[in-house]
Design a protein around this motif. Sequence first.
Motif, short mmCIF file in Angstrom:
data_model
loop_
_atom_site.label_atom_id
_atom_site.label_comp_id
_atom_site.label_asym_id
_atom_site.label_seq_id
_atom_site.Cartn_x
_atom_site.Cartn_y
_atom_site.Cartn_z
N ALA A 16 7.39 -4.57 1.86
CA ALA A 16 8.01 -3.87 2.97
C ALA A 16 7.43 -2.48 3.19
O ALA A 16 7.24 -1.71 2.24
CB ALA A 16 9.52 -3.76 2.75
N THR A 17 7.16 -2.17 4.44
CA THR A 17 6.84 -0.80 4.83
C THR A 17 8.10 -0.07 5.26
O THR A 17 8.19 1.16 5.14
CB THR A 17 5.83 -0.80 5.99
N GLU A 18 9.07 -0.81 5.76
CA GLU A 18 10.36 -0.27 6.13
C GLU A 18 11.36 -1.40 6.23
O GLU A 18 11.00 -2.58 6.30
CB GLU A 18 10.29 0.51 7.45
N SER A 67 3.12 2.44 -4.57
CA SER A 67 1.74 2.77 -4.85
C SER A 67 1.18 1.67 -5.74
O SER A 67 1.64 1.48 -6.86
CB SER A 67 1.65 4.13 -5.57
N GLY A 82 8.41 2.64 -0.06
CA GLY A 82 7.14 3.13 -0.56
C GLY A 82 6.74 2.52 -1.88
O GLY A 82 7.53 2.41 -2.80
N ALA A 86 11.86 0.36 -2.71
CA ALA A 86 10.80 -0.56 -2.29
C ALA A 86 11.40 -1.96 -2.15
O ALA A 86 12.49 -2.23 -2.67
CB ALA A 86 9.66 -0.57 -3.32
N ARG A 101 1.79 -6.53 4.47
CA ARG A 101 2.67 -5.37 4.53
C ARG A 101 3.33 -5.35 5.91
O ARG A 101 2.65 -5.51 6.93
CB ARG A 101 1.88 -4.08 4.31
N GLY A 102 4.62 -5.16 5.94
CA GLY A 102 5.33 -5.14 7.21
C GLY A 102 6.80 -4.84 7.01
O GLY A 102 7.27 -4.67 5.89
N SER A 103 7.54 -4.81 8.10
CA SER A 103 8.96 -4.46 8.04
C SER A 103 9.82 -5.67 7.73
O SER A 103 9.45 -6.82 7.99
CB SER A 103 9.41 -3.84 9.37
N GLY A 155 12.50 3.86 5.09
CA GLY A 155 11.13 3.70 4.63
C GLY A 155 11.12 3.05 3.26
O GLY A 155 12.06 3.16 2.48
#
Length: 249
Positions: free
Chosen positions: A86-88, A101, A99, A166, A119-121, A97
Motif C-alpha cells: 500500500a502507498t495509502e 523502506s 510507508g 504499512a 504498489r498502490g492504494s 499514508g
Amino acid sequence: MTLGMGDYITAGNAIDPRPILIVTGLVQEARIAAGPGMAVICSSSSPTQLRALLTVVDPQTIRGVISFGVAGGLDPSLRSGDVVVATEVLSGDARWGAGLSLSDDLIDKLTSGRRRVVRGSLAGAEEVVTGSSCKAALHSETGAFAVDMESHIAAAYAAEVGLPFAAVRVISDPAHRALPAIARAAIKPNGQIDLAAVLRGIVRNPATLHALVSTGIDFNRALRSLRGCRDFLIGTELVDSEALVAETI
C-alpha cells in the motif's frame, strides 16, 4: 485474538526491543505472521471486534503497525496471489499514508517465483465487497487496487497514536470474481472456517459448489503467496510516523 510477541532488532544499527503490531482478519493470516518481533491480532473479519482489540493495545509497547493478509481485487489486471504494497489507505473522505523502506534484496525475494508485487492504494470497507459490479464501482470511485476490512482501521489507529503504518495485502478474490454467499457466512467468530456450515450450504444449493471451489483455489493461492511475504515483515523498516497522519479531503 492475539498471537506471537517477541524481541526484534530493527534494520540498521538501532535496536528496538518492541514488536511490530500485525493486524489480520483471519486466523490463517495470523498464523503466518506470528513469530519473534511480531504482536499479532486477528479481528475474525469483524471491524467492530478489531476496534475493540485496538483499544487495549498500549502504543508504547509497539514500534509500528502493519496490516497483513488477503484482500479483494479491485484492479482488473490483478490476479489471485498478486501482492499489493500500500502507498495509502482510503476510506470515505479519509486517507492515510503508508510507508515502507525495502531493500532490493527483499523486493527480489517478494517477486521471486510467480509472485507479482505492485504498489498502490487500498480501500477500506466495513463489510465484505462481494459482487464484481460492486468491486468495479469501488475501483472507479477510489482508484484503489484492492479492498479489505482491516487496513483502514489499523491505519486510523496508527495515525491516532503517532505510530508508523504499512499494509501488505495479497489478492484472494480477483475483481471479476463474485464471492458466493456461502463463503461469506462460513467464518466463525474466532476467524476459522466453519466447514459444517459450508457443507450444509452445498447440500441446500449444490449449484454453489463450482463457485465455492474456484473461491477456495484462489484463497489457497493467496495464502501461499502470503507465506512468501513473511520475510517482508522481518525486513520491514517503517518510515517516520510524522508523514503518516490522516488527512480529510
